[in-house]
Design an enzyme around this catalytic site. Structure first.
Site, PDB file in Angstrom:
ATOM      1  N   GLY A   1       6.981  -2.300   5.390  1.00 26.95           N
ATOM      2  CA  GLY A   1       8.536  -2.901   5.362  1.00 26.95           C
ATOM      3  C   GLY A   1       9.540  -1.751   6.170  1.00 26.95           C
ATOM      4  CD  GLU A   2      13.989  -0.869   9.055  1.00 32.20           C
ATOM      5  OE1 GLU A   2      13.099  -0.291   9.647  1.00 32.20           O
ATOM      6  OE2 GLU A   2      14.949   0.121   8.692  1.00 32.20           O
TER       7      GLU A   2
ATOM      8  CB  CYS B   1       7.710  -5.578   7.957  1.00 28.22           C
ATOM      9  SG  CYS B   1       9.053  -4.839   8.796  1.00 28.22           S
TER      10      CYS B   1
ATOM     11  CB  CYS C   1       3.189   7.108   3.716  1.00 25.20           C
ATOM     12  SG  CYS C   1       3.739   6.004   4.474  1.00 25.20           S
TER      13      CYS C   1
ATOM     14  CB  CYS D   1       4.014  -2.335  13.475  1.00 24.35           C
ATOM     15  SG  CYS D   1       3.885  -2.249  11.785  1.00 24.35           S
TER      16      CYS D   1
ATOM     17  CB  SER E   1      10.677   3.398  14.681  1.00 25.65           C
ATOM     18  OG  SER E   1      10.411   4.055  13.554  1.00 25.65           O
ATOM     19  CG  LEU E   2      14.155   5.314  20.836  1.00 26.44           C
ATOM     20  CD1 LEU E   2      15.216   4.497  20.478  1.00 26.44           C
ATOM     21  CD2 LEU E   2      14.455   6.430  21.719  1.00 26.44           C
ATOM     22  CG  HIS E   3       8.149   3.056  18.892  1.00 25.06           C
ATOM     23  ND1 HIS E   3       7.183   4.061  18.678  1.00 25.06           N
ATOM     24  CD2 HIS E   3       8.511   2.337  17.822  1.00 25.06           C
ATOM     25  CE1 HIS E   3       7.234   4.098  17.344  1.00 25.06           C
ATOM     26  NE2 HIS E   3       7.949   2.959  17.011  1.00 25.06           N
TER      27      HIS E   3
ATOM     28  CB  CYS F   1       7.243  -3.501  15.598  1.00 23.72           C
ATOM     29  SG  CYS F   1       8.965  -2.976  15.299  1.00 23.72           S
TER      30      CYS F   1
ATOM     31  CD  GLU G   1      -2.979  -1.088   2.552  1.00 22.62           C
ATOM     32  OE1 GLU G   1      -3.846  -1.865   2.356  1.00 22.62           O
ATOM     33  OE2 GLU G   1      -2.421  -0.576   3.400  1.00 22.62           O
TER      34      GLU G   1
ATOM     35  CB  CYS H   1       2.040   5.521  11.532  1.00 25.83           C
ATOM     36  SG  CYS H   1       2.583   7.079  10.514  1.00 25.83           S
TER      37      CYS H   1
END
Ligand code: SAH
Length: 386
Positions: free
Chosen positions: A187-188, A132, A125, A139, A244-246, A136, A112, A366
C-alpha cells in the site's frame, strides 16, 4: 506441491456497518472508549485499564486482565477487541530472524507484514492498504490494484502482534522489544492518510496511550504524493520520511512510477526538502536499481546533482537491488554497476547506503509483498529451514 490454493479457516468476527471492520478499541477516541465501557455497565476508568492491557502489556486476552472483575472481562474483551487479523501463514528466513505473516482481514482481504530482527533493533514492515492503486511497474503489490484502505486498528494490530511476539521470545534471539516500524509493506501510506496518521500518533504516544516508539524510528515511505507529504510535515511528529524516487528524470520515472505524471521528480524532491526544513529529519531517497533501466552512471550524476542543488545534510540515498517480481522482465543491477552508482552519489556529497534485501527468498523483501498463498509460493521456506 502444486499451486492449488490453500483452504484457510476464516473465523471472522461479525462485520461492521457497510463492510467496515468491526468496532475496535484502537479506533475509538478516549471519550468514545469511556462511553463504550459504560455502555457495557462498567465505570469509565476501565477504559484506561484496557488501554494499559493493550498498549503496555500488548494483550487482548481477558484471562490476563486480572485487575478487571472476572464477570466483566470476557464481555469487555469480546466487545472492544474483536479479532481483526487472522494469521493464515507465517514464513521465516535468515535463521528465524525474519518472519513474514500473511493476515486475513475480517472481509477476506489479505495483507502481509514482515518482522526483521537485527543485532541492535527489531523492525516491523507494515501494510497500510490491501493492494495498492499506484501501479509502480516493478512492484508486486502494484500489480494487484487497490482492494481497500486498512483501518487504524488493522494497522496497529499488525504492530501490537509483532511486539507481543518479540516480547514472548518467539523470534530467534530471545525476548526483545520492537523498536522500529516502517510503512513499507503493501500500500501507499499517504493515500490512506487518516488511518496512517492516527496509527503514527498511537505508535509514538507514551504508554498507556500508545506504544511509546520513538518518532525517528517510524518511517513513512511514499511514492511522492506531494500535498500529503507537505501535510505530514505540518503534523509536528518528526517521523522519518522516505521518498521512492527510482529515477531522476521525468521521462523514466513516469514509466516506473505512474503518479509521476501528477507530481514530477522536481516537485517531489522539493517537497522532501521542505519536509526536512520543517521537521529536521533527514529524508531517505529510495532507489531500486534495475539493470539497464535506471542504473546508468549519468542517472546517478543527475540524481546527485538534483539532491545536492538543494543543499547538503538534508538527505541520504538508499539504493536497493531490485527484488525481481515473478513474471517481470527486469532484474537487479550488476554489483559493479551498483557500486559505481553509489560512488557517484557519494561524490556529489550524498550519504548513500545500499539497503539489504532481507527476506527475499520468502518474497518478504521490499516490493515483493503480494499476499500470495498457494503452496508453491510458500514452499521455499521449508526448503530453507531444512
Ligand atoms: N507505497 C510506498 C511503500 C511501498 S514499498 C512507497 O512507494 O514508498 C516500500 C519500498 O519498496 C518503496 O521504496 C518501493 O518503491 C520499493 N519497491 C517496490 N518494489 C520493489 C522491488 N521489486 N524491489 C525493490 N524495491 C521495491
Amino acid at each position: 506441491m502444486t499451486g492449488t490454493p490453500v483452504r484457510l479457516d476464516l473465523s471472522s468476527p461479525s462485520r461492521g456497518p457497510r463492510g467496515k471492520p468491526p468496532r475496535h478499541f484502537v479506533d475509538l477516541t478516549p471519550s468514545e472508549r469511556a462511553a463504550a465501557v459504560q455502555a457495557l455497565g462498567q465505570p469509565a476508568f476501565r477504559a484506561r485499564q484496557l488501554a494499559t492491557h493493550y498498549f503496555t502489556h500488548l494483550t487482548v486476552d481477558p484471562e490476563a486482565m486480572t485487575d478487571l472483575p472476572a464477570a466483566a472481562r470476557d464481555t469487555l474483551a469480546a466487545d472492544l477487541f474483536p479479532p481483526l487479523l487472522t494469521p493464515a501463514r507465517t514464513l521465516t528466513a535468515d535463521r528465524g530472524t525474519t518472519v513474514k505473516t500473511l493476515w486475513h482481514l475480517f472481509d477476506g482481504a489479505r495483507v502481509e507484514s514482515v518482522l526483521m530482527r537485527y543485532p541492535d533493533r527489531a523492525t516491523l514492515c507494515v501494510s497500510s492498504q490491501a493492494g495498492c492503486g499506484l501501479a509502480c511497474a516493478f512492484c508486486a503489490t502494484g500489480q494487484l490494484g487497490l482492494t481497500r484502505n486498512l483501518s487504524t486498528a488493522e494497522i496497529v494490530e499488525q504492530v501490537r502482534r509483532a511486539a507481543r511476539s518479540l516480547a514472548d521470545g518467539e523470534v530467534a534471539g530471545g525476548a526483545t522489544r520492537l523498536s522500529n516500524v516502517v510503512f513499507m509493506g503493501m500500500g501507499e501510506p499517504l493515500a490512506n492518510y487518516r488511518s496512517v496518521l492516527a496509527t503514527v500518533r498511537l505508535l509514538v504516544a507514551a504508554p498507556p496511550e500508545g506504544l511509546g516508539l520513538s518518532a525517528r524510528n517510524v518511517t513513512v515511505s511514499t511514492v511522492g504524493l506531494v500535498p500529503a507529504m507537505d501535510r505530514l510535515a505540518d503534523e509536528g511528529i518528526p517521523v522519518t520520511l522516505a521518498l521512492s524516487l527510482h529515477a531522476p528524470d521525468d521521462e523514466l520515472r513516469s514509466e516506473l512510477v505512474p503518479v509521476n505524471t501528477r507530481w514530477s521528480v522536481d516537485e517531489a524532491i522539493d517537497s522532501a526538502r521542505r519536509y526536512f526544513d520543517k521537521t529536521g529529519r533527514r529524508v531517505s531517497i529510495e532507489y531500486a536499481l534495475i539493470r539497464d533501466v535506471n542504473d546508468h552512471a549519468w542517472r546517478a550524476d543527475l540524481l546527485g546533482e538534483k539532491l545536492a542543488a538543494r543543499g547538503q545534510g538534508w538527505v541520504h540515498c538508499n539504493p536497493i537491488p531490485l527484488n525481481p517480481v515473478p513474471g517481470s522482465r527486469w532484474t537487479a543491477s550488476d554489483p559493479a554497476v551498483e557500486a559505481e552508482f553509489v560512488a557517484r552519489l557519494r561524490a556529489h556529497g550524498i550519504p548513500t547506503t545500499v539497503r539489504d534485501t532481507r527476506g527475499s527468498e520468502i518474497d518478504g523483501a521490499c516490493g515483493q509483498l503480494a499476499a500470495v498463498e498457494d503452496e508453491a509460493a510458500f514452499a521455499p521456506a521449508s526448503e530453507e529451514e531444512r
